[in-house]
Design an enzyme around this catalytic site. Structure first.
Site, PDB file in Angstrom:
ATOM      1  N   GLY A  43      48.586 -12.735  15.024  1.00  0.00           N
ATOM      2  CA  GLY A  43      48.740 -14.151  14.721  1.00  0.00           C
ATOM      3  C   GLY A  43      48.874 -15.063  15.916  1.00  0.00           C
ATOM      4  CG  ASN A  84      55.288 -16.332  18.185  1.00  0.00           C
ATOM      5  OD1 ASN A  84      54.779 -17.355  17.742  1.00  0.00           O
ATOM      6  ND2 ASN A  84      54.904 -15.120  17.794  1.00  0.00           N
ATOM      7  CB  THR A 143      64.296 -11.076  11.959  1.00  0.00           C
ATOM      8  OG1 THR A 143      64.801  -9.887  11.340  1.00  0.00           O
ATOM      9  CG2 THR A 143      63.014 -10.759  12.719  1.00  0.00           C
ATOM     10  CE1 TYR A 200      67.560 -14.325   1.386  1.00  0.00           C
ATOM     11  CE2 TYR A 200      65.836 -13.405  -0.029  1.00  0.00           C
ATOM     12  CZ  TYR A 200      66.274 -13.821   1.221  1.00  0.00           C
ATOM     13  OH  TYR A 200      65.433 -13.742   2.301  1.00  0.00           O
TER      14      TYR A 200
END
Length: 354
Positions: free
Chosen positions: A46, A121, A142, A201
């Site tokens: 990506g 990124n 993350t 969630y």
């Protein structure tokens, strides 16, 4: 409305670039980058892969951290095929693990390399609720917390490199306009309630929160760099909406229909990487810090993203839960808030060097 029309038309802003500029076009006037060493997370596919390709093409040395060493080795092979002689180092890193982040930094520093550029990124969108080995909601762990610790541990190396070389260091946090979708006024409080399962969630809201955290991190980080008197800047970018693997993983009738109808609004990957590359190396951005960029031009974050108070609160929270104790600690939540508990880690075990 005017902003939308300029986006659709690709009209250039004050920087001379607009929404249709590519990463190669945005860096065409940046000259040789052989003096630059860059760490780019999420560079195996990506936008990150295109960022790595363009910087390698201009001569930069790259360090590619990745959970999958095979994916990173494949990325290195592609870079060297297009850019013979490219200097590319591969190291293991699982951003959701604070222990893995510490091991990555130790391995990188042991190489004795300078560090001019850090591009945070990598991104994750978790459909289902889960927590990291440190007890933190996985998307937040993350996309934000791992990058926060990575950046903090590398700050002195970047400041030292800038002093020794006279070349400004730059830190780029890749966020998203989706950060404005987080409508709450208390990011830390929301994370607490989600982690304790006090509220359902919502994967989109969790992702928006992590991207808001990237924006707030940039604001607080820029202030601390000024206090350090470091020749290092920190800025945040919205790359634009592009159909990367992050979204392709959610293929289905609804997703495909939405993207068909919105196809004129989507960027290509080379276009999506343009803002990151522009802010990372363009001379026009020298000395600019604490800003939010979109389409290679300064833009405005959300009201919450512009809050210095919220940025300071998030920074303090992040420092507390990433603090290194005698043993590696994990973050759990009790009725009284976040607490630390000793836990072992089985994160990355291998490493590969160029």
């Amino acid at each position: 409305m005017l902003t939308s029309l300029r986006y659709l038309a690709g009209t250039a802003g004050p920087s001379g670039f607009g929404s249709r500029a590519t990463a190669e076009e945005a860096t065409a006037g940046c000259g040789d980058l052989r003096h630059v060493t860059a760490i780019i997370t999420g560079a195996t596919s990506g936008i990150g892969a295109e960022t790595a390709r363009v910087l390698a093409k201009r001569g930069a040395r790259l360090v590619l951290p990745a959970r999958s060493l095979k994916a990173a080795e494949d990325a290195r092979a592609r870079l060297r095929a297009e850019c013979p002689g490219a200097d590319v180092v591969v190291l293991p890193l699982d951003l959701s693990s604070l222990a893995s982040v510490r091991r990555f930094v130790a391995r990188f520093l042991a190489l004795g390399l300078p560090l001019n550029l850090l591009v945070n990124n990598a991104g994750k969108y978790a459909d289902r609720f889960s927590v990291s080995e440190d007890g933190v909601e996985m998307t937040f762990a993350t996309n934000y917390l791992g990058h926060f610790l990575l950046t903090r541990l590398l700050l002195e190396k970047m400041a030292e490199t800038a002093r020794a070389t006279g070349v400004e260091g730059r830190i780029i946090n890749v966020s998203s306009t989706i950060h404005s979708w987080f409508a709450g006024d208390d990011a830390v409080g929301y994370l607490d309630r989600v982690t304790r399962r006090k509220i359902p969630y919502d994967p989109t809201k969790a992702y928006a929160l992590s991207k808001l955290a990237n924006v707030l991190h940039t604001r607080a980080l820029a202030e601390r760099l000024r206090e350090m008197n470091a020749n290092v800047t920190a800025n945040c970018v919205h790359p634009g909406i592009v159909r990367t693997r992050l979204i392709r993983d959610r293929d289905g009738l609804v997703t495909n229909t939405v993207f068909f109808l919105a196809s004129k609004l989507l960027k290509t990957i080379p276009q999506a990487a343009a803002t990151t590359c522009y802010v990372a190396v363009h001379p026009a951005v020298a000395g600019v810090s604490g800003k939010y960029f979109a389409d290679c031009n300064e833009a405005s974050p959300s009201r919450l993203g512009a809050s210095s108070e919220e940025a300071a609160k998030l920074w303090s929270f992040s420092e507390n839960i990433t603090a290194e104790k005698v043993q590696k600690m994990s973050v759990h939540v009790s009725a009284g808030g976040f607490r630390l508990q000793v836990q072992s880690s089985n994160a990355d075990r291998g490493m590969a060097l160029a």
